[in-house]
Write a protein that holds these residues in place. Structure first.
Motif, PDB file in Angstrom:
ATOM      1  N   LEU A  33       1.022  -1.090  -0.021  1.00 44.34           N
ATOM      2  CA  LEU A  33       0.234  -0.096  -0.011  1.00 44.34           C
ATOM      3  C   LEU A  33       0.971   1.246   0.093  1.00 44.34           C
ATOM      4  O   LEU A  33       1.984   1.188   0.404  1.00 44.34           O
ATOM      5  CB  LEU A  33      -0.880   0.099   1.181  1.00 44.34           C
ATOM      6  N   GLY A  34       0.285   2.402  -0.358  1.00 38.27           N
ATOM      7  CA  GLY A  34       1.241   3.572  -0.404  1.00 38.27           C
ATOM      8  C   GLY A  34       0.497   4.676  -1.443  1.00 38.27           C
ATOM      9  O   GLY A  34      -0.155   4.135  -2.291  1.00 38.27           O
ATOM     10  N   PRO A  35       0.922   5.900  -1.152  1.00 35.05           N
ATOM     11  CA  PRO A  35       0.293   6.899  -2.279  1.00 35.05           C
ATOM     12  C   PRO A  35       1.106   6.661  -3.752  1.00 35.05           C
ATOM     13  O   PRO A  35       2.020   5.842  -3.762  1.00 35.05           O
ATOM     14  CB  PRO A  35       0.821   8.200  -1.660  1.00 35.05           C
ATOM     15  N   PHE A 214       3.694  -0.749   3.855  1.00 29.38           N
ATOM     16  CA  PHE A 214       3.113   0.600   3.552  1.00 29.38           C
ATOM     17  C   PHE A 214       4.367   1.500   2.780  1.00 29.38           C
ATOM     18  O   PHE A 214       5.445   1.336   3.628  1.00 29.38           O
ATOM     19  CB  PHE A 214       2.706   1.329   4.812  1.00 29.38           C
ATOM     20  N   MET A 215       4.559   1.726   1.646  1.00 28.89           N
ATOM     21  CA  MET A 215       5.647   2.343   1.067  1.00 28.89           C
ATOM     22  C   MET A 215       5.443   4.023   0.803  1.00 28.89           C
ATOM     23  O   MET A 215       4.151   4.448   0.678  1.00 28.89           O
ATOM     24  CB  MET A 215       5.785   1.961  -0.441  1.00 28.89           C
ATOM     25  N   ASP A 216       6.420   4.758   0.898  1.00 30.47           N
ATOM     26  CA  ASP A 216       6.372   6.185   0.784  1.00 30.47           C
ATOM     27  C   ASP A 216       7.918   6.524   0.323  1.00 30.47           C
ATOM     28  O   ASP A 216       8.841   6.017   0.928  1.00 30.47           O
ATOM     29  CB  ASP A 216       5.925   7.046   1.895  1.00 30.47           C
ATOM     30  N   GLY A 217       7.961   7.204  -0.922  1.00 26.67           N
ATOM     31  CA  GLY A 217       9.190   7.812  -1.112  1.00 26.67           C
ATOM     32  C   GLY A 217      10.217   6.829  -1.558  1.00 26.67           C
ATOM     33  O   GLY A 217      11.410   7.035  -1.073  1.00 26.67           O
ATOM     34  N   GLY A 218       9.758   5.650  -2.003  1.00 22.33           N
ATOM     35  CA  GLY A 218      10.706   4.678  -2.390  1.00 22.33           C
ATOM     36  C   GLY A 218      11.211   3.770  -1.277  1.00 22.33           C
ATOM     37  O   GLY A 218      12.138   2.737  -1.701  1.00 22.33           O
ATOM     38  N   THR A 219      10.748   3.752  -0.193  1.00 21.47           N
ATOM     39  CA  THR A 219      11.263   2.925   0.884  1.00 21.47           C
ATOM     40  C   THR A 219       9.930   2.406   1.549  1.00 21.47           C
ATOM     41  O   THR A 219       8.894   2.757   1.581  1.00 21.47           O
ATOM     42  CB  THR A 219      11.894   3.856   2.124  1.00 21.47           C
ATOM     43  N   ILE A 220      10.195   1.223   2.168  1.00 18.83           N
ATOM     44  CA  ILE A 220       9.096   0.558   3.173  1.00 18.83           C
ATOM     45  C   ILE A 220       8.975   1.265   4.558  1.00 18.83           C
ATOM     46  O   ILE A 220      10.039   1.158   5.366  1.00 18.83           O
ATOM     47  CB  ILE A 220       9.381  -1.012   3.235  1.00 18.83           C
ATOM     48  N   VAL A 221       8.053   2.030   4.682  1.00 18.91           N
ATOM     49  CA  VAL A 221       7.925   2.976   5.845  1.00 18.91           C
ATOM     50  C   VAL A 221       7.410   2.063   7.129  1.00 18.91           C
ATOM     51  O   VAL A 221       8.001   2.426   8.184  1.00 18.91           O
ATOM     52  CB  VAL A 221       7.089   4.314   5.443  1.00 18.91           C
ATOM     53  N   GLU A 222       6.569   1.320   6.639  1.00 20.18           N
ATOM     54  CA  GLU A 222       5.954   0.432   8.026  1.00 20.18           C
ATOM     55  C   GLU A 222       5.669  -1.015   7.331  1.00 20.18           C
ATOM     56  O   GLU A 222       5.225  -1.328   6.187  1.00 20.18           O
ATOM     57  CB  GLU A 222       4.582   1.099   8.253  1.00 20.18           C
ATOM     58  N   ARG A 237       3.159   9.058   8.674  1.00 15.56           N
ATOM     59  CA  ARG A 237       2.743   8.876   7.391  1.00 15.56           C
ATOM     60  C   ARG A 237       1.673   8.047   6.989  1.00 15.56           C
ATOM     61  O   ARG A 237       0.977   8.472   6.314  1.00 15.56           O
ATOM     62  CB  ARG A 237       4.302   8.535   6.731  1.00 15.56           C
ATOM     63  N   ALA A 238       1.713   6.833   7.682  1.00 19.27           N
ATOM     64  CA  ALA A 238       0.479   5.837   7.510  1.00 19.27           C
ATOM     65  C   ALA A 238      -0.639   6.146   8.084  1.00 19.27           C
ATOM     66  O   ALA A 238      -1.478   6.330   7.481  1.00 19.27           O
ATOM     67  CB  ALA A 238       0.929   4.413   7.807  1.00 19.27           C
ATOM     68  N   ARG A 239      -0.635   7.005   9.162  1.00 19.80           N
ATOM     69  CA  ARG A 239      -1.669   7.472   9.622  1.00 19.80           C
ATOM     70  C   ARG A 239      -2.410   8.463   8.669  1.00 19.80           C
ATOM     71  O   ARG A 239      -3.697   8.253   8.480  1.00 19.80           O
ATOM     72  CB  ARG A 239      -1.574   8.100  11.158  1.00 19.80           C
ATOM     73  N   LYS A 240      -1.681   9.258   8.226  1.00 19.62           N
ATOM     74  CA  LYS A 240      -2.036  10.242   7.349  1.00 19.62           C
ATOM     75  C   LYS A 240      -2.886   9.561   6.081  1.00 19.62           C
ATOM     76  O   LYS A 240      -3.930  10.119   5.729  1.00 19.62           O
ATOM     77  CB  LYS A 240      -0.983  11.322   6.809  1.00 19.62           C
ATOM     78  N   PHE A 241      -2.149   8.622   5.646  1.00 21.53           N
ATOM     79  CA  PHE A 241      -2.656   7.955   4.477  1.00 21.53           C
ATOM     80  C   PHE A 241      -4.033   7.397   4.659  1.00 21.53           C
ATOM     81  O   PHE A 241      -4.850   7.616   3.916  1.00 21.53           O
ATOM     82  CB  PHE A 241      -1.725   6.870   4.007  1.00 21.53           C
ATOM     83  N   LEU A 242      -4.256   6.639   5.796  1.00 24.50           N
ATOM     84  CA  LEU A 242      -5.447   6.121   6.407  1.00 24.50           C
ATOM     85  C   LEU A 242      -6.352   6.974   6.236  1.00 24.50           C
ATOM     86  O   LEU A 242      -7.591   6.815   5.843  1.00 24.50           O
ATOM     87  CB  LEU A 242      -5.237   5.194   7.438  1.00 24.50           C
ATOM     88  N   ASN A 243      -5.941   8.051   7.026  1.00 23.66           N
ATOM     89  CA  ASN A 243      -7.277   9.238   7.261  1.00 23.66           C
ATOM     90  C   ASN A 243      -7.726   9.708   6.049  1.00 23.66           C
ATOM     91  O   ASN A 243      -8.979  10.141   5.945  1.00 23.66           O
ATOM     92  CB  ASN A 243      -6.452  10.424   8.119  1.00 23.66           C
TER      93      ASN A 243
END
Length: 248
Positions: A33-35, A214-222, A237-243
């Motif tokens: 998942l991710g933006p 959860f990916m963001d900016g080319g890395t696995i964030v969570e 970052r994940a909280r913001k994505f889900l919100n």
């Protein structure tokens, strides 16, 4: 079944994947998942050699490819990986001039050199599995998007892959057709297929995945179990994505 170490990828000096360490066990369903633009689809494409690695290494079912290998060795490694990996794309990529059955058995005839009678028998079993045996002689243009995607899944399964990669398989479909494709994917999961899935279908991620990355900016964030990720994400970052998803 899948392992990457320090996997990196850039396009024209833009770093798209940055030191990805990933492990997927046999029979595991991992959802990415991710933006948009976070590198999910690029990671999937790197796993079966549709994109060149700029750094690091990957291993799929014991076949290893390293960014530092000579080009010919890399090509051979990815050829072996692709034989053992099914990929389903956002766009169905079916041959318009071949029937449904013709699409499904093409790789058996061309790559595995299976006799046509045997290939057709195997193809019909796969069409039954995805609920399309009655469409064997239709051409793709006569099918709905959901039916075309189910043919694409049957085609990917024809090579008897150890791993299935799904790159947003439902995002090109009308909402009422999404369920029929997800039902086939759930069935594969129940049968023990190892799967890596890029999707925006949160319900599928929540109920079918063993792990969510959860990916963001080319890395696995969570990296969490679905329950933890959806109920109590650990990163801002994940909280913001889900919100943002919940607001739509």
């Amino acid at each position: 079944m899948i392992r990457t170490s320090g996997l990196s990828k850039s396009f024209h000096h833009v770093q798209v994947l940055n030191n990805i360490d990933l492990r997927v066990d046999a029979r595991e369903i991992v959802v990415l998942l991710g933006p948009s633009g976070s590198g999910k689809s690029t990671l999937l494409r790197c796993l079966n050699g549709l994109e060149e690695l700029n750094g690091g290494s990957l291993e799929v079912n014991g076949i290893r490819v390293d960014a530092e290998m000579p080009a010919s060795k890399k090509r051979a490694g990815f050829r072996d990986i692709r034989r053992d990996t099914g990929m389903v794309f956002q766009q169905f990529n079916l041959y318009p001039h071949k029937t449904v059955l013709g699409n499904v058995i093409e790789s058996l005839l061309v790559v595995k050199k299976v006799p046509r009678t045997d290939a057709e028998r195997a193809g019909m079993r796969l069409l039954e599995r995805v609920g399309l045996a009655d469409k064997r002689d239709q051409y793709p243009a006569r099918l709905s998007g959901g039916q075309q995607q189910r043919v694409a899944i049957a085609r990917a399964l024809a090579m008897e892959p150890s791993v299935m990669l799904f790159d947003e398989p439902t995002s090109a479909l009308d909402p009422e057709l999404v369920g029929e494709v997800l039902a086939v994917m759930r069935e594969l999961a129940r049968d023990g297929m190892t799967m890596v899935v890029v999707t925006h279908e949160m319900k599928f991620a929540r109920h079918v995945a063993n792990r969510v990355l959860f990916m963001d900016g080319g890395t696995i964030v969570e990296e969490q179990t679905p329950d933890v990720f959806f109920e109590n994400p650990q990163t801002e970052r994940a909280r913001k994505f889900l919100n943002q998803l919940n607001e739509h």
